[in-house]
Design a protein around this motif. Structure first.
Motif, PDB file in Angstrom:
ATOM      1  N   LEU B 158       0.829  -1.205   0.000  1.00 30.73           N
ATOM      2  CA  LEU B 158       0.000   0.000   0.000  1.00 30.73           C
ATOM      3  C   LEU B 158       0.861   1.252   0.000  1.00 30.73           C
ATOM      4  O   LEU B 158       0.530   2.236  -0.660  1.00 30.73           O
ATOM      5  CB  LEU B 158      -0.939   0.000   1.209  1.00 30.73           C
ATOM      6  CG  LEU B 158      -2.131  -0.951   1.091  1.00 30.73           C
ATOM      7  CD1 LEU B 158      -2.922  -0.978   2.388  1.00 30.73           C
ATOM      8  CD2 LEU B 158      -3.041  -0.539  -0.062  1.00 30.73           C
ATOM      9  N   GLY B 159       1.979   1.180   0.726  1.00 30.73           N
ATOM     10  CA  GLY B 159       2.881   2.332   0.774  1.00 30.73           C
ATOM     11  C   GLY B 159       3.419   2.651  -0.609  1.00 30.73           C
ATOM     12  O   GLY B 159       3.534   3.824  -0.982  1.00 30.73           O
ATOM     13  N   SER B 160       3.691   1.601  -1.419  1.00 36.17           N
ATOM     14  CA  SER B 160       4.264   1.827  -2.735  1.00 36.17           C
ATOM     15  C   SER B 160       3.263   2.492  -3.673  1.00 36.17           C
ATOM     16  O   SER B 160       3.646   3.103  -4.659  1.00 36.17           O
ATOM     17  CB  SER B 160       4.747   0.500  -3.339  1.00 36.17           C
ATOM     18  OG  SER B 160       3.629  -0.265  -3.713  1.00 36.17           O
ATOM     19  N   ILE B 161       1.960   2.350  -3.393  1.00 32.66           N
ATOM     20  CA  ILE B 161       1.006   3.070  -4.238  1.00 32.66           C
ATOM     21  C   ILE B 161       0.473   4.314  -3.525  1.00 32.66           C
ATOM     22  O   ILE B 161      -0.578   4.846  -3.865  1.00 32.66           O
ATOM     23  CB  ILE B 161      -0.158   2.160  -4.695  1.00 32.66           C
ATOM     24  CG1 ILE B 161      -0.834   1.490  -3.488  1.00 32.66           C
ATOM     25  CG2 ILE B 161       0.307   1.103  -5.678  1.00 32.66           C
ATOM     26  CD1 ILE B 161      -2.139   0.783  -3.846  1.00 32.66           C
ATOM     27  N   THR B 164      -0.240   5.573   3.100  1.00 31.76           N
ATOM     28  CA  THR B 164       0.526   5.368   4.326  1.00 31.76           C
ATOM     29  C   THR B 164      -0.303   5.850   5.503  1.00 31.76           C
ATOM     30  O   THR B 164      -1.376   6.434   5.323  1.00 31.76           O
ATOM     31  CB  THR B 164       1.846   6.162   4.302  1.00 31.76           C
ATOM     32  OG1 THR B 164       1.515   7.515   3.995  1.00 31.76           O
ATOM     33  CG2 THR B 164       2.832   5.632   3.282  1.00 31.76           C
ATOM     34  N   GLY B 165       0.195   5.587   6.704  1.00 27.93           N
ATOM     35  CA  GLY B 165      -0.480   6.094   7.898  1.00 27.93           C
ATOM     36  C   GLY B 165      -1.759   5.333   8.209  1.00 27.93           C
ATOM     37  O   GLY B 165      -1.752   4.109   8.355  1.00 27.93           O
ATOM     38  N   LEU B 166      -2.874   6.049   8.261  1.00 30.79           N
ATOM     39  CA  LEU B 166      -4.114   5.479   8.751  1.00 30.79           C
ATOM     40  C   LEU B 166      -4.668   4.346   7.884  1.00 30.79           C
ATOM     41  O   LEU B 166      -5.083   3.315   8.401  1.00 30.79           O
ATOM     42  CB  LEU B 166      -5.149   6.598   8.886  1.00 30.79           C
ATOM     43  CG  LEU B 166      -6.458   6.201   9.542  1.00 30.79           C
ATOM     44  CD1 LEU B 166      -6.762   7.123  10.699  1.00 30.79           C
ATOM     45  CD2 LEU B 166      -7.610   6.230   8.541  1.00 30.79           C
ATOM     46  N   VAL B 167      -4.622   4.524   6.555  1.00 30.32           N
ATOM     47  CA  VAL B 167      -5.306   3.570   5.688  1.00 30.32           C
ATOM     48  C   VAL B 167      -4.805   2.133   5.845  1.00 30.32           C
ATOM     49  O   VAL B 167      -5.606   1.231   6.128  1.00 30.32           O
ATOM     50  CB  VAL B 167      -5.238   4.024   4.210  1.00 30.32           C
ATOM     51  CG1 VAL B 167      -5.872   2.997   3.303  1.00 30.32           C
ATOM     52  CG2 VAL B 167      -5.935   5.367   4.053  1.00 30.32           C
ATOM     53  N   PRO B 168      -3.490   1.884   5.678  1.00 28.31           N
ATOM     54  CA  PRO B 168      -3.058   0.482   5.796  1.00 28.31           C
ATOM     55  C   PRO B 168      -3.328  -0.113   7.180  1.00 28.31           C
ATOM     56  O   PRO B 168      -3.720  -1.281   7.284  1.00 28.31           O
ATOM     57  CB  PRO B 168      -1.559   0.543   5.498  1.00 28.31           C
ATOM     58  CG  PRO B 168      -1.176   1.959   5.440  1.00 28.31           C
ATOM     59  CD  PRO B 168      -2.400   2.775   5.310  1.00 28.31           C
ATOM     60  N   LYS B 169      -3.164   0.690   8.236  1.00 31.21           N
ATOM     61  CA  LYS B 169      -3.424   0.170   9.578  1.00 31.21           C
ATOM     62  C   LYS B 169      -4.899  -0.204   9.734  1.00 31.21           C
ATOM     63  O   LYS B 169      -5.249  -1.256  10.272  1.00 31.21           O
ATOM     64  CB  LYS B 169      -3.048   1.232  10.629  1.00 31.21           C
ATOM     65  CG  LYS B 169      -1.561   1.395  10.803  1.00 31.21           C
ATOM     66  CD  LYS B 169      -1.239   2.168  12.063  1.00 31.21           C
ATOM     67  CE  LYS B 169      -1.569   3.645  11.903  1.00 31.21           C
ATOM     68  NZ  LYS B 169      -1.444   4.383  13.149  1.00 31.21           N
ATOM     69  N   SER B 170      -5.768   0.671   9.223  1.00 33.03           N
ATOM     70  CA  SER B 170      -7.202   0.392   9.303  1.00 33.03           C
ATOM     71  C   SER B 170      -7.552  -0.879   8.547  1.00 33.03           C
ATOM     72  O   SER B 170      -8.403  -1.664   8.976  1.00 33.03           O
ATOM     73  CB  SER B 170      -8.006   1.548   8.714  1.00 33.03           C
ATOM     74  OG  SER B 170      -7.716   2.715   9.412  1.00 33.03           O
TER      75      SER B 170
END
Ligand SMILES: Nc1ncnc2c1ncn2[C@@H]1O[C@H](COP(=O)(O)OP(=O)(O)OP(=O)(O)O)[C@@H](O)[C@H]1O
Ligand SMILES: [Mg+2]
Lengths: 258, 300
Positions: B158-161, B164-170
């Motif tokens: 997800l970071g590569s697209i 970062t931060g809230l979205v991947p953790k959620s």
């Protein structure tokens, strides 16, 4: 209306269970005319509920034919041809009394809901209990709510499975009388399951006596009592002789199996 | 004189309090903890105690007040909690309130999304017979994959697209917490009795009406039971999601930094903050449950 409301011929039903097949109905023939009050009476497990459920399209016969209002039971059900009172109240516990009675009205999108609910709750003597939840009522009161619910959308045909089985004698007498008046006044057709001989004789224009499994019809008794009878009729010789005939029919059915 | 009531009203008996047993258990844990801190910190404190001349008072003073202990004493953790919650501004990176909020926000987003997904899957499974057979094995398989193994991949991908931060953790929270909701709701939606369903059949009710007027209300108690489990693991998911990225904010980040720098007291304080958050979330769901069930007229 032309033709019988319910007409069954050579109706049989076999439940396929894990171990052995259960023969619940065997070659049942039945005619219910418009405006009839028909009672099914027979020992426990003889198939009374099953027959009522076949009429209501809640169960499918294995063989034979049946029509309801000249249609298949399924077509009749889709047209909401009948109101069904189950052997247990089957109320929705999260709905108050009035909202339980209003359930069919909501689903069918009928208007006048408050008036219909009030009228039918009054009919079963539950005025003042509109806001109560089912768990706050006695078993008998719950069953009366379920009767009001079945009457709420004013179906022409009423299918009732031992609606008063859980009530005491006095309340039962009273509700029998009220049901009879309702039937006389509205000219509804009623199919009624019971265990009680006096109840069957008092209410019915036609009594269907059934034998133990597999459910067969042993006797069909036309009562020919006046439509607007009162409870006093239970002391008359006509009543007693009808009750005697039902009892003999039930006995004959039992000896068959032994 | 006021009129006495005609009928004596039976006083409502007070439930026997459970404060006492809880207090006893807490006390026992504290005792064991303080005691265990002595041998566990021995490696660090042993030389200091010897240098200080030994003795019981030295033993206790060093074992329970070491700056970088193996096992910090409870009061050290309490003081660290106090310091990082009340004595610094809530938006500073030193504040556990700030880190708690970072984790809480992704927990809540993941919890809401996961619950919605869980309910939607359950509705689909209950209504489409072949889904029950085809979807269920995948749903179960999804939970057998260790989250610690896939969390870094999710974060990196997800970071590569650009997320970062809230979205991947959620998303990790959601991935963990939809499962109990699906299982509980399938059970709840199929909980109505045959007669209650047959009644709907006699009315020729549509599948939609059956869902909203029967299946869904019947499933509410099951829903809340699953939500309590779901909210707690949503929090776990958010914390796990903070570990592999070297995140700089959140409970997980605090745990990680604490372990880099050997700040055991800080680790424990962050752990406690996490448990308080979990307990508060479960409690809140419980409050919502009681409120909803009372509104539905359920027998108290
Ligand atoms: N779904 C089913 N599967 C298998 N057997 C069934 C099923 N429903 C009913 N039966 C069997 O069919 C027979 C008739 O049952 P039914 O419920 O019609 O009896 P009943 O006459 O209504 O009895 P009661 O007076 O006790 O209510 C019973 O032996 C019962 O075990
Ligand atoms: Mg029955």
């Amino acid at each position: 209306m032309a033709g019988p409301v319910i007409s069954a011929r050579e109706l049989s039903l076999v439940f396929q269970t894990a171990d052995a097949p259960v023969y619940a109905l065997s070659r049942v023939g039945l005619e219910v005319e418009d405006g009839d009050f028909v009672s099914f009476i027979g020992p426990s497990g003889c198939g009374k509920t099953t027959l009522l459920r076949v009429i209501a399209d809640l169960e499918q016969a294995t063989s034979g034919t049946i029509t309801v209002n000249g249609m298949t039971p399924q077509e009749a059900r889709l047209k909401r041809a009948y109101g069904y009172v189950f052997q247990a109240p089957a109320l929705y516990p999260w709905r108050t009394v009035e909202r339980n009675v209003g359930l069919p009205l909501e689903i069918m999108g009928l208007d006048n809901a408050p008036e219909r609910i009030a009228r039918n709750l009054e009919l079963v003597n539950l005025k003042g209990f509109e806001k109560k939840y089912p768990w706050q009522l006695s078993g008998g009161m719950q069953q009366r709510v379920s009767i009001a619910r079945a009457l709420a959308f004013d179906p022409k045909l009423l299918l009732m499975d031992e609606p008063f089985g859980a009530l005491d004698e006095i309340v039962r007498d009273k509700l029998n009388q009220q049901l009879l008046e309702l039937w006389d006044r509205t000219k509804k057709t009623v199919v009624f399951v019971t265990h009680s001989i006096p109840e069957a004789v008092f209410l019915s224009s036609k009594i269907v006596v059934m034998s133990p499994r597999p459910g067969r019809i042993i006797d069909v008794i036309e009562t020919n009592l006046p439509r607007n009878r009162t409870l006093d009729i239970r002391e008359t010789p006509e009543f007693l002789s009808l009750a005697h005939r039902v009892r003999e029919g039930l006995k004959a059915g039992h000896s068959y199996e032994d | 004189m006021s009129a006495a009531p005609a009928i004596a009203v039976k006083p409502v008996a007070r439930e026997p309090g459970n404060t006492f047993p809880v207090a006893v258990v807490c006390l026992a844990i504290l005792l064991v903890w303080y005691f265990a801190a002595i041998p566990m910190n021995w490696v660090v404190t042993g030389p200091k105690i010897a240098a200080g001349g030994g003795g019981l008072s030295n033993l206790l003073a060093f074992s329970w007040n070491e700056a970088r202990p193996v096992l910090p004493a409870p009061h050290q953790i309490a003081m660290e909690l106090w310091k990082s919650v009340f004595t610094v501004a809530p938006w500073s990176v030193k504040s556990l309130v700030y880190h708690g909020w970072v984790t809480l926000s992704s927990t809540l987003v993941g919890f809401v999304l996961g619950s919605l997904l869980g309910v939607a899957l359950a509705i689909a499974i209950v209504h489409v017979k072949f889904l029950a057979k085809s979807l269920m094995p995948w749903i179960i398989a999804s939970q057998t994959i260790p989250i610690l193994a896939i969390a870094p991949m999710v974060i990196v991908v997800l970071g590569s697209i650009g997320f970062t931060g809230l979205v991947p953790k959620s998303l990790i929270s959601m991935y963990l917490c939809f499962f109990p909701v699906t299982i509980g709701m399938v059970k709840g939606l199929t909980s109505p009795e045959v007669m209650q369903l047959d009644l709907m059949r006699t009315y020729n009710a549509s599948a939609n009406q059956i869902l909203w007027k029967l299946r869904f209300p019947a499933s509410v108690p099951f829903l809340f039971t699953s939500l309590k489990v779901a909210v707690a693991i949503a929090l776990t998911g958010a914390i796990v999601g903070e570990l592999p990225t070297g995140a700089i904010a959140g409970i997980g980040a605090r745990l990680l930094q604490g372990s880099y720098y050997g700040q055991t007291v800080q680790i424990w304080a962050a752990l406690f903050m996490g448990s308080f958050l979990a307990a508060a979330l479960v409690w809140l769901v419980g409050v919502a449950e009681r409120f909803t069930l009372r509104r539905m007229g359920v027998k108290p």
